[in-house]
Scaffold this active site. Structure first.
Site, PDB file in Angstrom:
ATOM      1  N   ASN A   1     -11.726 -37.568 109.958  1.00 43.57           N
ATOM      2  CA  ASN A   1     -11.712 -36.662 110.679  1.00 43.57           C
ATOM      3  C   ASN A   1     -11.107 -36.715 112.018  1.00 43.57           C
ATOM      4  O   ASN A   1     -11.728 -37.321 112.796  1.00 43.57           O
ATOM      5  CB  ASN A   1     -12.943 -35.736 110.425  1.00 43.57           C
ATOM      6  CG  ASN A   1     -12.870 -34.471 111.489  1.00 43.57           C
ATOM      7  OD1 ASN A   1     -11.814 -33.973 111.621  1.00 43.57           O
ATOM      8  ND2 ASN A   1     -14.084 -33.814 111.517  1.00 43.57           N
TER       9      ASN A   1
ATOM     10  N   LYS B   1     -10.003 -34.729 114.130  1.00 43.52           N
ATOM     11  CA  LYS B   1     -10.551 -33.533 115.001  1.00 43.52           C
ATOM     12  C   LYS B   1      -9.049 -33.212 115.779  1.00 43.52           C
ATOM     13  O   LYS B   1      -7.946 -33.024 115.083  1.00 43.52           O
ATOM     14  CB  LYS B   1     -11.686 -34.121 115.903  1.00 43.52           C
ATOM     15  CG  LYS B   1     -12.817 -34.586 114.793  1.00 43.52           C
ATOM     16  CD  LYS B   1     -13.967 -34.719 115.735  1.00 43.52           C
ATOM     17  CE  LYS B   1     -14.988 -35.227 114.815  1.00 43.52           C
ATOM     18  NZ  LYS B   1     -16.400 -35.308 115.456  1.00 43.52           N
TER      19      LYS B   1
ATOM     20  N   HIS C   1     -17.339 -27.553 109.354  1.00 47.20           N
ATOM     21  CA  HIS C   1     -17.954 -28.739 110.320  1.00 47.20           C
ATOM     22  C   HIS C   1     -18.805 -28.177 111.502  1.00 47.20           C
ATOM     23  O   HIS C   1     -18.304 -27.113 112.159  1.00 47.20           O
ATOM     24  CB  HIS C   1     -16.369 -29.369 110.886  1.00 47.20           C
ATOM     25  CG  HIS C   1     -16.716 -30.612 111.761  1.00 47.20           C
ATOM     26  ND1 HIS C   1     -17.268 -30.677 112.934  1.00 47.20           N
ATOM     27  CD2 HIS C   1     -16.544 -31.923 111.157  1.00 47.20           C
ATOM     28  CE1 HIS C   1     -17.350 -31.744 113.173  1.00 47.20           C
ATOM     29  NE2 HIS C   1     -17.459 -32.699 112.339  1.00 47.20           N
TER      30      HIS C   1
ATOM     31  N   GLU D   1     -18.788 -28.568 114.421  1.00 51.78           N
ATOM     32  CA  GLU D   1     -17.735 -28.278 115.663  1.00 51.78           C
ATOM     33  C   GLU D   1     -17.295 -26.709 115.728  1.00 51.78           C
ATOM     34  O   GLU D   1     -17.168 -26.157 116.518  1.00 51.78           O
ATOM     35  CB  GLU D   1     -16.960 -29.297 116.047  1.00 51.78           C
ATOM     36  CG  GLU D   1     -17.509 -30.236 116.629  1.00 51.78           C
ATOM     37  CD  GLU D   1     -16.527 -31.599 116.484  1.00 51.78           C
ATOM     38  OE1 GLU D   1     -15.568 -31.831 116.057  1.00 51.78           O
ATOM     39  OE2 GLU D   1     -17.380 -32.671 116.460  1.00 51.78           O
TER      40      GLU D   1
ATOM     41  N   GLU E   1     -24.023 -33.874 107.592  1.00 49.02           N
ATOM     42  CA  GLU E   1     -23.726 -34.453 108.824  1.00 49.02           C
ATOM     43  C   GLU E   1     -24.613 -33.704 110.071  1.00 49.02           C
ATOM     44  O   GLU E   1     -24.408 -32.978 110.547  1.00 49.02           O
ATOM     45  CB  GLU E   1     -22.172 -34.221 109.528  1.00 49.02           C
ATOM     46  CG  GLU E   1     -21.231 -34.546 108.490  1.00 49.02           C
ATOM     47  CD  GLU E   1     -19.664 -34.571 109.337  1.00 49.02           C
ATOM     48  OE1 GLU E   1     -18.985 -35.819 109.232  1.00 49.02           O
ATOM     49  OE2 GLU E   1     -19.148 -33.481 109.970  1.00 49.02           O
TER      50      GLU E   1
ATOM     51  N   GLY F   1     -20.551 -38.079 116.903  1.00 41.40           N
ATOM     52  CA  GLY F   1     -19.813 -38.437 118.093  1.00 41.40           C
ATOM     53  C   GLY F   1     -20.826 -39.065 119.162  1.00 41.40           C
ATOM     54  O   GLY F   1     -20.469 -39.110 120.195  1.00 41.40           O
TER      55      GLY F   1
ATOM     56  N   SER G   1     -21.330 -40.718 113.475  1.00 37.45           N
ATOM     57  CA  SER G   1     -21.485 -42.109 113.997  1.00 37.45           C
ATOM     58  C   SER G   1     -21.390 -43.270 112.770  1.00 37.45           C
ATOM     59  O   SER G   1     -21.840 -44.291 112.957  1.00 37.45           O
ATOM     60  CB  SER G   1     -22.432 -42.450 114.879  1.00 37.45           C
ATOM     61  OG  SER G   1     -22.464 -41.230 115.946  1.00 37.45           O
TER      62      SER G   1
HETATM   63  P1  PGA Z   1     -18.308 -39.111 114.174  1.00 35.72           P
HETATM   64  O1  PGA Z   1     -17.942 -37.747 113.597  1.00 35.72           O
HETATM   65  O2  PGA Z   1     -18.083 -40.345 112.964  1.00 35.72           O
HETATM   66  O3  PGA Z   1     -17.391 -39.396 115.445  1.00 35.72           O
HETATM   67  O4  PGA Z   1     -19.679 -39.011 114.540  1.00 35.72           O
HETATM   68  C1  PGA Z   1     -17.820 -37.426 112.189  1.00 35.72           C
HETATM   69  C2  PGA Z   1     -17.395 -35.918 111.922  1.00 35.72           C
HETATM   70  O5  PGA Z   1     -17.773 -35.144 112.997  1.00 35.72           O
HETATM   71  O6  PGA Z   1     -17.236 -35.570 110.988  1.00 35.72           O
END
Ligand code: PGA
Length: 267
Positions: free
Chosen positions: A23, A25, A109, A111, A184, A190, A230
């Site tokens: 991803n 983003k 997601h 976000e 997630e 993140g 992460s």
């Molecule tokens: P990350 O993000 O691996 O940077 O924690 C995962 C995601 O948002 O899909």
């Protein structure tokens, strides 16, 4: 709570069985996207049993589709709330994505759910978007997961079940063939704080049990459940060793060369 043994031993049966999602983003200039594509294209062969899918920013999807090796599928990061074409400024419908050869999308997601300064999407919206994508012939990585306070309060599965319920309401049973679930935990995204293998496995098993009880045992056995939050080259092997973890959805590390090691951990 663990799902019964018959289910857990069945879960690795779908083919391709293992799965790594990236991803990207809202990252990547034209030049950076090109160099990430070059790194992936130059990596050796992936296991025939692995599916690799990368979600990229809308503006880069066509270029990714054109330049990425054919065994990596390109995925949108979001999909329209309405079907088809028309007066929907700013939207990108599932039909439009399919017309451009994009066969995957993320939905829900965190976000987009909890927002980044804008009001986020409800679970109902996520269900509708998931159904729109499936109806247009797309496959979906549907994201679910709890906030830190939910985990601390012991309501992780209550939150995940509410998110799954809205997807269930929108889909027919046969639609689940087109859905991969990305679990997630929001507190792990993140942050550099990864769920422990025990925490991740417990929730994955609970999600599989929910699928068995609320959709069907066959859907529970066949649905791939990815871990995201992460995930890195350093922690992917011990997470992937967990019985109910079928692969990863990777954010930050998917922008780095280590993504290739994560893909290869799912052989
Ligand atoms: P990350 O993000 O691996 O940077 O924690 C995962 C995601 O948002 O899909």
């Amino acid at each position: 709570m663990r799902v019964d043994l018959a289910l857990t031993t069945l879960h690795r049966s779908p083919s391709p069985n293992h799965y790594t999602g990236g991803n990207w983003k809202c990252n990547g200039t034209v030049a950076q996207i090109k160099s990430m594509v070059d790194v992936l294209n130059a990596a050796g062969p992936f296991s025939a049993n692995s599916e690799v899918v990368i979600a990229g920013p809308a503006i880069h999807l066509a270029a990714m589709k054109k330049t990425l090796r054919p065994d990596i599928a390109v995925c949108a990061e979001d999909v329209g709330f309405k079907k088809g074409y028309g007066a929907m400024t700013g939207e990108m419908s599932a039909e439009m994505l399919v017309d451009s050869g994009i066969k995957w999308t993320l939905t829900g997601h965190s976000e987009r759910r909890v927002g980044f300064g804008f009001p986020g999407e409800t679970s109902e919206v996520v269900g509708i978007k998931t159904k729109n994508a499936v109806d247009a012939g797309m496959s979906v990585m549907a994201c679910i997961g709890e906030m830190l306070a939910d985990r601390q309060n012991g309501t992780t599965m209550k939150v995940c079940a509410e998110q799954l319920e809205a997807i269930k309401k929108a889909l027919k049973t046969e639609d689940w063939k087109k859905v991969v679930i990305a679990y997630e935990p929001v507190w792990a995204i993140g942050t550099g704080v990864t769920a422990t293998p025990k925490q991740a496995q417990e929730t994955h098993a609970d999600i599989r049990k929910w699928l068995a009880q609320n959709i069907s045992p066959a859907v529970a056995a066949e649905t791939r459940i990815l871990y995201g939050g992460s995930a890195t080259a350093a922690n992917c092997n011990e997470l992937y060793a967990c019985n109910d973890i079928n692969g990863f959805l990777v954010g930050g590390a998917s922008l780095k060369a280590e993504f290739v090691s994560i893909i290869n951990s799912t052989k």
